[in-house]
Design a protein around this motif. Structure first.
Motif, PDB file in Angstrom:
ATOM      1  N   ASP A 162      27.721  10.206  31.010  1.00 21.02           N
ATOM      2  CA  ASP A 162      27.043  11.260  30.258  1.00 21.02           C
ATOM      3  C   ASP A 162      25.561  11.324  30.610  1.00 21.02           C
ATOM      4  O   ASP A 162      24.753  11.824  29.840  1.00 21.02           O
ATOM      5  CB  ASP A 162      27.207  11.030  28.750  1.00 21.02           C
ATOM      6  CG  ASP A 162      26.799  12.261  27.935  1.00 21.02           C
ATOM      7  OD1 ASP A 162      27.074  13.382  28.403  1.00 21.02           O
ATOM      8  OD2 ASP A 162      26.193  12.091  26.863  1.00 21.02           O
ATOM      9  N   THR A 163      25.195  10.796  31.779  1.00 22.25           N
ATOM     10  CA  THR A 163      23.788  10.765  32.172  1.00 22.25           C
ATOM     11  C   THR A 163      23.598  11.442  33.525  1.00 22.25           C
ATOM     12  O   THR A 163      24.558  11.703  34.259  1.00 22.25           O
ATOM     13  CB  THR A 163      23.272   9.322  32.276  1.00 22.25           C
ATOM     14  OG1 THR A 163      24.024   8.634  33.304  1.00 22.25           O
ATOM     15  CG2 THR A 163      23.411   8.576  30.977  1.00 22.25           C
ATOM     16  N   GLU A 164      22.343  11.695  33.847  1.00 24.74           N
ATOM     17  CA  GLU A 164      21.996  12.150  35.192  1.00 24.74           C
ATOM     18  C   GLU A 164      21.815  10.918  36.076  1.00 24.74           C
ATOM     19  O   GLU A 164      21.250   9.908  35.649  1.00 24.74           O
ATOM     20  CB  GLU A 164      20.691  12.948  35.180  1.00 24.74           C
ATOM     21  CG  GLU A 164      20.289  13.439  36.571  1.00 24.74           C
ATOM     22  CD  GLU A 164      18.939  14.123  36.605  1.00 24.74           C
ATOM     23  OE1 GLU A 164      18.858  15.230  37.140  1.00 24.74           O
ATOM     24  OE2 GLU A 164      17.970  13.546  36.081  1.00 24.74           O
ATOM     25  N   PRO A 197      28.919  11.391  37.485  1.00 20.34           N
ATOM     26  CA  PRO A 197      27.694  11.809  36.795  1.00 20.34           C
ATOM     27  C   PRO A 197      27.834  13.167  36.118  1.00 20.34           C
ATOM     28  O   PRO A 197      28.582  14.028  36.576  1.00 20.34           O
ATOM     29  CB  PRO A 197      26.675  11.879  37.934  1.00 20.34           C
ATOM     30  CG  PRO A 197      27.495  12.247  39.140  1.00 20.34           C
ATOM     31  CD  PRO A 197      28.810  11.546  38.948  1.00 20.34           C
ATOM     32  N   ARG A 198      27.073  13.338  35.059  1.00 20.65           N
ATOM     33  CA  ARG A 198      26.988  14.651  34.422  1.00 20.65           C
ATOM     34  C   ARG A 198      26.191  15.601  35.309  1.00 20.65           C
ATOM     35  O   ARG A 198      26.486  16.790  35.420  1.00 20.65           O
ATOM     36  CB  ARG A 198      26.312  14.502  33.058  1.00 20.65           C
ATOM     37  CG  ARG A 198      26.157  15.803  32.280  1.00 20.65           C
ATOM     38  CD  ARG A 198      25.274  15.588  31.070  1.00 20.65           C
ATOM     39  NE  ARG A 198      23.915  15.254  31.484  1.00 20.65           N
ATOM     40  CZ  ARG A 198      23.003  14.694  30.705  1.00 20.65           C
ATOM     41  NH1 ARG A 198      23.319  14.352  29.468  1.00 20.65           N
ATOM     42  NH2 ARG A 198      21.791  14.449  31.153  1.00 20.65           N
ATOM     43  N   SER A 199      25.163  15.064  35.962  1.00 22.31           N
ATOM     44  CA  SER A 199      24.353  15.798  36.929  1.00 22.31           C
ATOM     45  C   SER A 199      23.735  14.766  37.852  1.00 22.31           C
ATOM     46  O   SER A 199      23.781  13.558  37.562  1.00 22.31           O
ATOM     47  CB  SER A 199      23.267  16.636  36.239  1.00 22.31           C
ATOM     48  OG  SER A 199      22.394  15.802  35.494  1.00 22.31           O
ATOM     49  N   LEU A 200      23.150  15.197  38.959  1.00 16.36           N
ATOM     50  CA  LEU A 200      22.559  14.233  39.875  1.00 16.36           C
ATOM     51  C   LEU A 200      21.346  14.807  40.579  1.00 16.36           C
ATOM     52  O   LEU A 200      21.154  16.028  40.650  1.00 16.36           O
ATOM     53  CB  LEU A 200      23.583  13.721  40.886  1.00 16.36           C
ATOM     54  CG  LEU A 200      24.164  14.668  41.938  1.00 16.36           C
ATOM     55  CD1 LEU A 200      23.257  14.805  43.151  1.00 16.36           C
ATOM     56  CD2 LEU A 200      25.535  14.180  42.398  1.00 16.36           C
ATOM     57  N   PHE A 201      20.547  13.887  41.114  1.00 10.57           N
ATOM     58  CA  PHE A 201      19.413  14.211  41.974  1.00 10.57           C
ATOM     59  C   PHE A 201      19.563  13.350  43.212  1.00 10.57           C
ATOM     60  O   PHE A 201      19.618  12.118  43.118  1.00 10.57           O
ATOM     61  CB  PHE A 201      18.095  13.918  41.262  1.00 10.57           C
ATOM     62  CG  PHE A 201      16.866  14.424  41.982  1.00 10.57           C
ATOM     63  CD1 PHE A 201      16.199  15.556  41.542  1.00 10.57           C
ATOM     64  CD2 PHE A 201      16.376  13.768  43.110  1.00 10.57           C
ATOM     65  CE1 PHE A 201      15.068  16.034  42.196  1.00 10.57           C
ATOM     66  CE2 PHE A 201      15.253  14.224  43.776  1.00 10.57           C
ATOM     67  CZ  PHE A 201      14.592  15.363  43.318  1.00 10.57           C
TER      68      PHE A 201
END
Length: 424
Positions: free
Chosen positions: A108-110, A130-134
């Motif tokens: 639930d994290t980036e 991941p919920r989102s990524l960089f």
């Protein structure tokens, strides 16, 4: 990190005029808080997950695999770092059945990763997503950096040098040496700081939305389709011209792959590609002749030579209808160097498209391959849509996987290029 321990301290007069980072990069030998112990049991995992949950912001994530040693591309170490949590090193092999607490925290994290597409598959096998990524490597490319290795970007943007040397190690080894663990922990030590620098640069260049679209494409990308004839990637197979010889390569490749799977060993450690090609070109008739060849004469290989010879002989017994074609089947365009002969207009379209895209990429200071995938450009130029309007070309690009920012930047130039013909 900001307070990383190093062999020297930075002072104001060490910084460069433009970047604000150390003119002489500071070598990091170990993490700021020291190298944490590897988490190998449920109680330690619960404590580590509690620390990660109490932290703030994105989680820096990395993995170590053993691709040069093992058949399966598993994660043998997972490295995590979060503001307020410190660094966590987890042994996913020891905790294979007890990773639920980690999923509860991470999924639930980036995430911040470097070259995310390399790590996401083995993490997905652990049901970590991941919920989102960089992606700092991809961000570096879009920001216009020519060299985007993690160590290079950390040195350029943060003024530190990361101790390297264990990326190709056998991470399935247990226990892991302390210097390997130092190396692994350092790979996430500065990821969040690097992300902040790159995010600022991308925003200043007007590219942050582009990057976010790229990151999401990486995050949601499906697994690659299996290759139809993976044995054709045997190094040196171009030396084999006859269908019967290619059948022998296929037989030995498939036998090696089956053995590698069973033993969980990298195929090259079962039998090198060069030995397969050498056996096929030498055409031994007996076990003794095969054992006389390099590699097959070794102590370990000698017990397998009878089996390898049977596979060579099996290829000789195949009916002609079961022999592979000398050329690989391909649903895409032919090699570009043949376009001028096969379809001069397609060659003209491709030349015009490449020139137009190169100009856009130079203007926007990013690699042309990140502006639009070369394979998509080739396919579009080889078989363009019947309607060459910008709307139709844009639809074709989107169908080929282009992101909205890529379509917006390239559709007009590509539509114009597709009108080119060899007669012009």
């Amino acid at each position: 990190m900001g307070t990383a321990q190093a062999d020297g301290a930075r002072t104001g007069d060490e910084t460069t005029e433009n970047s604000g980072v150390s003119a002489t990069p500071v070598l990091l030998r170990e993490p700021a808080e020291g190298t944490p112990p590897v988490v190998v049991d449920p109680d330690a995992l619960a404590e580590a997950c509690a620390r990660l949950a109490a932290g703030t912001g994105a989680v820096a994530v990395d993995t170590e695999r053993a691709s040069g040693y093992r058949y399966w591309p598993k994660a043998y170490l997972v490295q995590l770092r979060r503001e307020g949590s410190g660094t966590v090193l987890i042994d996913p092999i020891a905790l294979a059945d007890d990773l639920a607490p980690l999923r509860d925290v991470l999924n639930d994290t980036e995430w911040v990763l470097h070259a995310a597409s390399q790590d996401l598959p083995c993490l997905a096998e652990l049901d970590l997503r991941p919920r989102s990524l960089f992606d700092t490597e991809l961000a570096g490319r879009l920001a216009g950096y020519e060299r985007v290795a993690l160590g290079t970007l950390v040195e350029l943007l943060l003024g530190y040098t990361l101790e390297k040397g264990h990326s190709a190690a056998d991470w399935s080894k247990r226990p892991l040496p302390i210097d390997w663990l130092n190396y692994a922990a350092l790979d996430v030590e500065l990821l969040n700081e690097l992300r902040a620098k790159l995010e600022t640069e991308l925003a200043a260049q007007g590219k942050l939305e582009w990057a976010q679209q790229e990151f999401e494409a990486v995050r949601t990308a499906p697994p690659p389709a299996p290759r139809a004839e993976p044995w054709r990637r045997t190094s040196g197979v171009h030396k084999i011209r006859s269908p019967r010889g290619l059948a022998a390569v296929r037989e030995m490749w498939q036998a090696r792959d089956e053995l590698a799977r069973k033993r969980d060993r990298a195929p090259s450690r079962i039998l090198p590609d060069s030995a397969i090609v050498n056996a096929v070109t030498s055409d031994p008739k007996t076990v003794e002749e095969l054992q006389a060849l390099p590699v097959f004469s070794g102590r370990v290989q000698r017990k397998y030579t009878a089996s390898w010879l049977r596979h060579l002989q099996a290829a000789k017994a195949l009916p002609a209808s079961e022999l592979p074609s000398p050329s690989q089947s391909n649903d895409g365009p032919p090699p570009v160097n043949r376009w001028a002969d096969k379809d001069p207009d397609a060659a003209a379209r491709l030349a015009a498209a490449r020139a137009a895209l190169a100009a856009i990429a130079e203007e926007r200071k990013l690699p042309v391959e990140n502006l639009l995938l070369p394979d998509l450009v080739r396919r579009t130029c080889w078989r363009p849509p019947a309607d060459l309007s910008e709307d139709s070309v844009g639809d074709a690009l989107r169908a080929g996987g282009a992101r909205p920012w890529q379509v917006e930047l390239t559709v007009a130039a590509l539509s114009k290029a597709l009108h080119s013909t060899a007669a012009e």
